[in-house]
Design an enzyme around this catalytic site. Structure first.
Site, PDB file in Angstrom:
ATOM      1  N   LEU A  13       0.822  -1.205   0.000  1.00 42.65           N
ATOM      2  CA  LEU A  13       0.000   0.000   0.000  1.00 42.65           C
ATOM      3  C   LEU A  13       0.860   1.261   0.000  1.00 42.65           C
ATOM      4  O   LEU A  13       0.547   2.237  -0.681  1.00 42.65           O
ATOM      5  CB  LEU A  13      -0.940  -0.008   1.204  1.00 42.65           C
ATOM      6  CG  LEU A  13      -1.905   1.165   1.335  1.00 42.65           C
ATOM      7  CD1 LEU A  13      -2.768   1.311   0.088  1.00 42.65           C
ATOM      8  CD2 LEU A  13      -2.775   0.996   2.580  1.00 42.65           C
ATOM      9  N   ASP A  38      11.042   4.558  13.537  1.00 45.03           N
ATOM     10  CA  ASP A  38      10.559   3.395  14.288  1.00 45.03           C
ATOM     11  C   ASP A  38       9.289   3.809  15.023  1.00 45.03           C
ATOM     12  O   ASP A  38       9.344   4.490  16.044  1.00 45.03           O
ATOM     13  CB  ASP A  38      11.629   2.929  15.280  1.00 45.03           C
ATOM     14  CG  ASP A  38      11.191   1.696  16.073  1.00 45.03           C
ATOM     15  OD1 ASP A  38      10.050   1.219  15.871  1.00 45.03           O
ATOM     16  OD2 ASP A  38      11.988   1.233  16.908  1.00 45.03           O
ATOM     17  N   ILE A  39       8.145   3.420  14.491  1.00 43.37           N
ATOM     18  CA  ILE A  39       6.877   3.866  15.086  1.00 43.37           C
ATOM     19  C   ILE A  39       6.569   3.191  16.420  1.00 43.37           C
ATOM     20  O   ILE A  39       5.625   3.576  17.101  1.00 43.37           O
ATOM     21  CB  ILE A  39       5.697   3.699  14.110  1.00 43.37           C
ATOM     22  CG1 ILE A  39       5.500   2.230  13.702  1.00 43.37           C
ATOM     23  CG2 ILE A  39       5.884   4.585  12.881  1.00 43.37           C
ATOM     24  CD1 ILE A  39       4.237   1.981  12.892  1.00 43.37           C
ATOM     25  N   THR A  64       1.995  -8.487   9.256  1.00 39.38           N
ATOM     26  CA  THR A  64       0.955  -9.188   8.505  1.00 39.38           C
ATOM     27  C   THR A  64       1.228 -10.679   8.287  1.00 39.38           C
ATOM     28  O   THR A  64       0.463 -11.341   7.582  1.00 39.38           O
ATOM     29  CB  THR A  64       0.768  -8.528   7.123  1.00 39.38           C
ATOM     30  OG1 THR A  64       2.021  -8.528   6.424  1.00 39.38           O
ATOM     31  CG2 THR A  64       0.268  -7.096   7.270  1.00 39.38           C
ATOM     32  N   TYR A 127      -3.052 -12.268  14.941  1.00 42.27           N
ATOM     33  CA  TYR A 127      -3.033 -11.139  14.009  1.00 42.27           C
ATOM     34  C   TYR A 127      -4.318 -10.313  14.137  1.00 42.27           C
ATOM     35  O   TYR A 127      -4.275  -9.086  14.301  1.00 42.27           O
ATOM     36  CB  TYR A 127      -2.868 -11.652  12.577  1.00 42.27           C
ATOM     37  CG  TYR A 127      -3.102 -10.605  11.513  1.00 42.27           C
ATOM     38  CD1 TYR A 127      -2.236  -9.530  11.361  1.00 42.27           C
ATOM     39  CD2 TYR A 127      -4.202 -10.696  10.660  1.00 42.27           C
ATOM     40  CE1 TYR A 127      -2.458  -8.563  10.382  1.00 42.27           C
ATOM     41  CE2 TYR A 127      -4.422  -9.740   9.679  1.00 42.27           C
ATOM     42  CZ  TYR A 127      -3.558  -8.674   9.550  1.00 42.27           C
ATOM     43  OH  TYR A 127      -3.783  -7.723   8.597  1.00 42.27           O
TER      44      TYR A 127
END
Length: 286
Positions: A13, A38-39, A64, A127
């Site tokens: 995306l 780095d979130i 994912t 997940y």
């Protein structure tokens, strides 16, 4: 004009967003991935958002690997939930908006009617659980946020089901694919366009929205279409039940989503899944 941060920019995306950004003369885009920002580091996120005057955060970053997540729950939660909270806090502190990408895996997958945003969530995998936690942490920390739940994402970029089926179709004489898991493929290019529509809309309307391409199919049907469009005729595709496919994580058996809300709220036009698949495969075949 808005200053927009896109995280997870090297994924499917994120790369589709890059393509659209090149044609966008109105907004300024900053693309980051793990090596840039780095979130999962709240201090780094706060510093970046404030320092660059970010007005909209589009979070395309996610863990994912559905099966690997079953054995790596902490890492999965760190990226899919805690990092989302960091982005939400930074957005609130800087009066920015957030558009966050979630998944059909937050639904139970046991019903046979397209899921609406108001339907009860009941994820059946690590997940799915962590993605739902991310949604909740987002709204707990930022009221000016949109969540886009999508499904079966693919693109000309990165690793995905379409590319894998094309490769295996060329390598093998037979291929077994699950026929009793039903959903809708989503071309990441179409999702990116929907995100752009939300960004450019005069009124930002927070909430949860479903987005996939139109139509319904099984993974088996999807594979047959991929091979037909790609001109692969030497591989026989055989239907198997999900129980015959060796997978660690439980998959939703039915994850078709109702898209009425996003179509009416943001006037988003959604293409039929097979038309978008043709477009993507044509790009891959160039």
């Amino acid at each position: 004009m808005a200053k927009i941060l896109v995280t997870g920019a090297n994924g499917q995306l994120g790369n589709e967003m890059r393509c659209l950004a090149e044609e966008d003369k109105k907004n300024t885009f900053l693309f980051t991935d793990i090596q840039d920002l780095d979130i999962t580091d709240l201090e780094a996120v706060m510093k970046y958002v404030a320092g660059h005057g970010i007005e909209v955060i589009v979070n395309c970053a996610a863990y994912t690997a559905v099966d690997k997540a079953e054995d790596n729950e902490d890492t999965c939660r760190k990226i899919n939930a805690l990092a989302v909270a960091n982005l939400a806090k930074a957005a609130t502190m800087n009066r920015a908006k957030v558009i966050h990408i979630s998944t059909d895996y937050v639904y139970s997958g046991v019903h046979y009617k397209p899921y609406s945003e108001s339907d009860e969530t009941a994820p059946c995998s690590v997940y799915g659980v962590t993605k739902l936690e991310g949604e909740r942490l987002l709204f707990d920390n930022c009221s000016d946020a949109v969540v886009l739940r999508t499904s079966w994402l693919y693109s000309a970029y990165g690793n995905n089901f379409v590319k894998t089926m094309i490769r295996l179709g060329k390598e093998r004489e037979k291929l077994s694919v699950v026929f009793d898991q039903i959903g809708t493929p989503t071309y990441a290019g179409d999702l990116a366009k929907a995100i752009m529509i939300i960004i450019d809309n005069k009124t930002f309307i927070p909430g949860i929205y479903n987005f996939s391409n139109e139509g319904v199919c099984s993974w088996y049907d999807f594979t047959k279409a991929i091979h037909r469009i790609a001109g692969i005729r030497t591989c026989e595709v055989l239907p198997i039940e999900g129980s015959e496919y060796p997978a660690k994580a439980t998959r939703p058996f039915y994850s078709v989503m109702n898209k009425k809300k996003i179509k009416e709220t943001y006037s988003v036009s959604i293409p039929y899944w097979e038309n978008s698949l043709v477009k993507c495969i044509n790009l891959l075949m160039k």
